[in-house]
Every structure is written in structure tokens, then in C-alpha cells.
Design a protein around this motif. Structure first.
Motif, PDB file in Angstrom:
ATOM      1  N   PRO A 186       0.808  -1.225   0.000  1.00  0.00           N
ATOM      2  CA  PRO A 186       0.000   0.000   0.000  1.00  0.00           C
ATOM      3  C   PRO A 186       0.843   1.278   0.000  1.00  0.00           C
ATOM      4  O   PRO A 186       2.005   1.247   0.365  1.00  0.00           O
ATOM      5  CB  PRO A 186      -0.807  -0.106   1.299  1.00  0.00           C
ATOM      6  N   PRO A 190       1.615   6.291  -7.606  1.00  0.00           N
ATOM      7  CA  PRO A 190       1.092   5.566  -8.773  1.00  0.00           C
ATOM      8  C   PRO A 190       1.798   5.822 -10.100  1.00  0.00           C
ATOM      9  O   PRO A 190       1.173   5.769 -11.149  1.00  0.00           O
ATOM     10  CB  PRO A 190      -0.372   6.030  -8.830  1.00  0.00           C
ATOM     11  N   PRO A 195       0.826  -0.036  -8.819  1.00  0.00           N
ATOM     12  CA  PRO A 195      -0.293   0.914  -8.745  1.00  0.00           C
ATOM     13  C   PRO A 195      -0.584   1.597 -10.094  1.00  0.00           C
ATOM     14  O   PRO A 195      -1.748   1.856 -10.418  1.00  0.00           O
ATOM     15  CB  PRO A 195       0.157   1.942  -7.696  1.00  0.00           C
ATOM     16  N   THR A 311      -2.809  -6.128  -1.886  1.00  0.00           N
ATOM     17  CA  THR A 311      -2.357  -4.810  -2.357  1.00  0.00           C
ATOM     18  C   THR A 311      -3.397  -4.197  -3.298  1.00  0.00           C
ATOM     19  O   THR A 311      -3.777  -3.026  -3.152  1.00  0.00           O
ATOM     20  CB  THR A 311      -0.994  -4.957  -3.069  1.00  0.00           C
ATOM     21  N   TYR A 315      -5.699  -0.693  -2.773  1.00  0.00           N
ATOM     22  CA  TYR A 315      -5.856   0.458  -3.684  1.00  0.00           C
ATOM     23  C   TYR A 315      -7.328   0.645  -4.068  1.00  0.00           C
ATOM     24  O   TYR A 315      -7.819   1.776  -4.113  1.00  0.00           O
ATOM     25  CB  TYR A 315      -4.982   0.302  -4.935  1.00  0.00           C
ATOM     26  N   VAL A 322      -6.210   7.883  -3.454  1.00  0.00           N
ATOM     27  CA  VAL A 322      -5.777   7.980  -4.845  1.00  0.00           C
ATOM     28  C   VAL A 322      -6.244   9.296  -5.460  1.00  0.00           C
ATOM     29  O   VAL A 322      -5.471  10.025  -6.092  1.00  0.00           O
ATOM     30  CB  VAL A 322      -6.362   6.815  -5.663  1.00  0.00           C
TER      31      VAL A 322
END
Ligand SMILES: NC(=O)c1ccc[n+]([C@@H]2O[C@H](COP(=O)([O-])OP(=O)(O)OC[C@H]3O[C@@H](n4cnc5c(N)ncnc54)[C@H](O)[C@@H]3O)[C@@H](O)[C@H]2O)c1
Length: 351
Positions: A186, A190, A195, A311, A315, A322
Motif C-alpha cells: 500500500p 502511482p 499501482p 495490495t 488500492y 488515490v
């Protein structure tokens, strides 16, 4: 322990701080971070009011400020995560900041540790300093493998590592250097593979795979990395280098297909793009030295798919994290994506 964590607002640093605050109720942690585009205090929202945690905005290149913070907080130990970390940026976006932070910045920390007679400094580095291995050979990186970086990012990290070696040999600064493999988990910015792919897929886009997709990396869960660093802060021998990895070699295509499968999407979402220049073929870590010191990772090779699923779920379950990041760093992200695309088009037309 009064611990100065340099670069604690990034991916690994923030996971490490959360891990240490959870494990030790009597340690004080000062997070010293410049907050570059990759630094994000949202990563530590859940611990920001912990009485054992303090944030100070600062640059590791600024020796005077480092010294002041060390004195003010009675620092006894330092761990350094602060770095320019994106390989593609070091190739397509210029690499002056990489040398400043990853090499000169480490030297400044070494001076600060020396000037203040601190007990231990752990410099977090990467397996990329060793260069590349061939596919299908049994060899792995050991601590004695020659340092042969192929990319500006890795060369700048190697510069910092060599400064550590020299400061130990010359001044007996109690420094430990680590070479870890690719992390997942995590709070990763990104622009990095896992990610980056998840968010592209969520937006309905295809995921870009470099070259033939067969480049191999040795993937470790970020919390296992944090556990290893905790051990080295306490038991790592000054002047020594430790490799960190869980013997989990996977090529990029395998990772991509696993993400697609876990997100119930088909392989038609893969797009092959021109390979990264100087793209190292394979990294693989021999971690027997730190294992002998007592480190046991939880996410072994057998548990990789579970770790990756957790993971992805993290997300998917943390969309506000995000969205906030995207809003704050939109200009930075768009500029880099444009630079990268232009550079790739140039390479395409040259071949
Ligand atoms: N991510 C990986 O897979 C991986 C693997 C092995 C080793 N490493 C190493 O671990 C460390 C942390 O990596 P990450 O992925 O968390 O990086 P990241 O890019 O997510 O975070 C880097 C942090 O350093 C801060 N920073 C940058 N320049 C600074 C400066 N001059 N002064 C103070 N702070 C500064 C940024 O604001 C950010 O918070 C790096 O040294 C990297 O080389 C990373």
C-alpha cells in the motif's frame, strides 16, 4: 531510540514509520522529508497525532538543518529513505536531482551522523546498483557482487552507498547499507508499475509492458522490508552491507497477467511498448546474510499472489487516497507522462 527517518513521507518510509510506531511504544520518530512530488503526508494520516511522531519538512542536502533537527530532538539513530526513485525520470527527465539527493544527500547525512556521534545510520539502497543478471542462470546478487549500475538512478544510489563505505573506513561512522529488491504494497506512488497498472485498468485503459515483458524482478512485500530494516537498526553490524529479498523472481508479463486475473480482466488489455534504454534483464537477491541474522519474511514466494491481491484490494478500497493524490500531483504527473511519451516516440522513430 530517537529515530530520524529521512524520506518518511514516501512509499517505503511511511510503511516503515507505521510499523515502528506500532511495534515500539517508547521510540520517538522524527520524519524529515522534503516533500517532493513523491512525498505525501496523507500516507501517514492515521499516525499524525501519535505523541511519538513528529514531522519536519527538510532537505537531506541541507547539513545545517539536519544538524539542528538532530540536536533539537535528541536523535540517536538515522535511517534514510530519501531519494529520487523513478528510473524512467532519471532516463527521460534529467538526472541532476538524482545525483544531488541520492549521492550528495547521503554524504550530508553521513556528516551529520559523524558530527553528532550518533549510534547507527542505516542507508536504504537498492539491488539495482549491482547491474543486470542473465535470464536462466543460477547466479544471484550477493553482498560481494561488483557494483555495476546501468541507469542514472542506480548510479546515483551507488554513489551514496560508496560514500557510506568510505565514511566507515575513514571515519568509523557506524553505517549499514541495504540492497533491497522491488517492493510492493500500500501507499506506493502511482507512477510505479503495480499501482500504475491498477489505476490505468480502473480508467479502462491498456497497460504498457516494456519490450518482450520478460525482464525479471525479485518482489518483496513492503512490510517484510520494514521488518528487515528494524532488525538492521538493532543488530546490523556497522560497515556491513545486507541484501534483502524473498527469492520471488517474476517477469513483468507474469506480474501483469496476475494483476489482470485478480481484477477479472483479459489479456487484451496489454499493450507492448518500446523497451526502456539500458533496461536490466534480471535482478535476483541472495538474502542468506540477513536471514542468518534472524530475519524471517512473512510474504514468501508462495504467498506472493495473496500479497498482490491484498495490495490491489487496498488500492481499490482507498480511492480517496488515490483521488487526493491525483488532484494534488496532476500537473507533475501529466508533465512526466508527456515527457515520457515524447521520448518514446523519438526512440521509436530512431529504430
Ligand atoms: N520502491 C522500491 O521498490 C525500492 C526497492 C529497493 C530500494 N528502494 C529504496 O528505498 C528508498 C525509498 O523508496 P520509495 O519507493 O519509498 O521512494 P518514494 O519515491 O516513494 O519516496 C521518496 C521520499 O523521499 C523524499 N525526498 C526526496 N528527496 C528528498 C530530499 N532531498 N530530502 C528529503 N526528502 C527527500 C520524497 O519527498 C519522498 O517522500 C529509496 O532510497 C529507494 O532507492 C526502493
Amino acid at each position: 531510540m530517537n529515530l530520524l527517518v529521512c524520506g518518511g513521507a514516501g512509499f517505503i518510509g511511511s510503511n516503515f514509520i507505521r510499523y515502528m510506531l506500532g511495534k515500539y511504544s517508547d521510540y520517538k520518530i522524527v520524519n524529515y522529508d522534503k516533500l517532493t512530488y513523491a512525498g505525501n503526508l496523507e500516507n501517514l494520516k492515521d499516525v499524525e497525532n501519535n505523541p511519538n511522531y513528529t514531522f519536519v519538512q527538510g532537505d537531506i542536502v541541507d547539513l545545517e538543518h539536519l544538524g539542528k533537527v538532530i540536536k533539537e530532538h535528541g536523535i540517536t539513530h538515522v535511517i534514510n529513505f530519501a531519494a529520487e526513485t523513478h528510473v524512467d525520470r532519471s532516463i527521460h527527465g534529467g538526472c541532476k536531482d538524482f545525483v544531488l539527493t541520492n549521492t550528495l544527500g547521503v554524504q550530508m547525512i553521513l556528516d551529520a551522523v559523524r558530527n553528532n556521534s550518533l549510534q547507527k545510520f542505516v542507508n536504504v539502497s537498492t539491488d539495482e546498483v549491482y547491474g543486470s543478471l542473465e535470464l536462466d542462470e543460477p547466479e544471484r546478487f550477493t553482498e560481494n557482487t561488483p557494483i555495476e549500475p546501468n541507469m542514472p538512478y542506480a548510479a546515483a544510489k551507488a554513489g551514496g552507498d560508496l560514500m557510506c563505505r568510505a565514511y566507515f573506513a575513514t571515519h568509523k561512522v557506524p553505517v549499514v547499507v541495504t540492497h533491497c529488491s522491488n517492493n510492493y504494497g500500500p501507499y506506493q506512488f502511482p507512477e510505479k508499475l503495480i499501482p500504475f497498472f491498477i489505476f490505468k485498468l480502473l480508467k479502462g485503459e491498456k497497460v504498457p509492458v516494456y519490450g518482450d515483458g520478460l525482464n525479471v524482478r525479485d518482489w518483496i512485500h513492503v512490510v517484510d522490508h520494514a521488518r528487515a530494516l528494524d532488525l538492521l537498526l538493532h543488530k546490523g553490524i556497522p560497515g556491513e552491507v545486507y541484501n534483502i529479498g524473498v527469492d520471488n523472481e517474476r517477469n513483468n508479463l507474469e506480474i501483469t497477467k496476475m494483476i489482470l486475473r485478480l481484477m477479472n480482466l483479459g489479456e487484451d488489455r496489454i499493450e507492448y511498448i518500446t523497451d526502456r534504454p539500458g533496461h536490466d534483464r534480471r535482478y535476483a537477491i541472495d538474502a542468506s546474510k540477513i536471514t542468518a541474522l534472524g530475519w524471517t519474511p512473512e510474504y514468501t514466494k508462495e504467498k506472493f499472489e495473496q500479497g498482490l491481491k491484498e495490495t490491489i484490494d487496498w488500492y481499490l478500497g482507498n480511492q480517496p487516497w488515490v483521488e487526493n493524490l491525483w488532484q494534488k500531483k496532476k500537473d507533475e504527473m501529466n508533465k512526466f507522462q508527456n515527457d515520457l511519451q515524447r521520448s518514446q516516440e523519438k526512440m521509436q522513430s530512431a529504430t
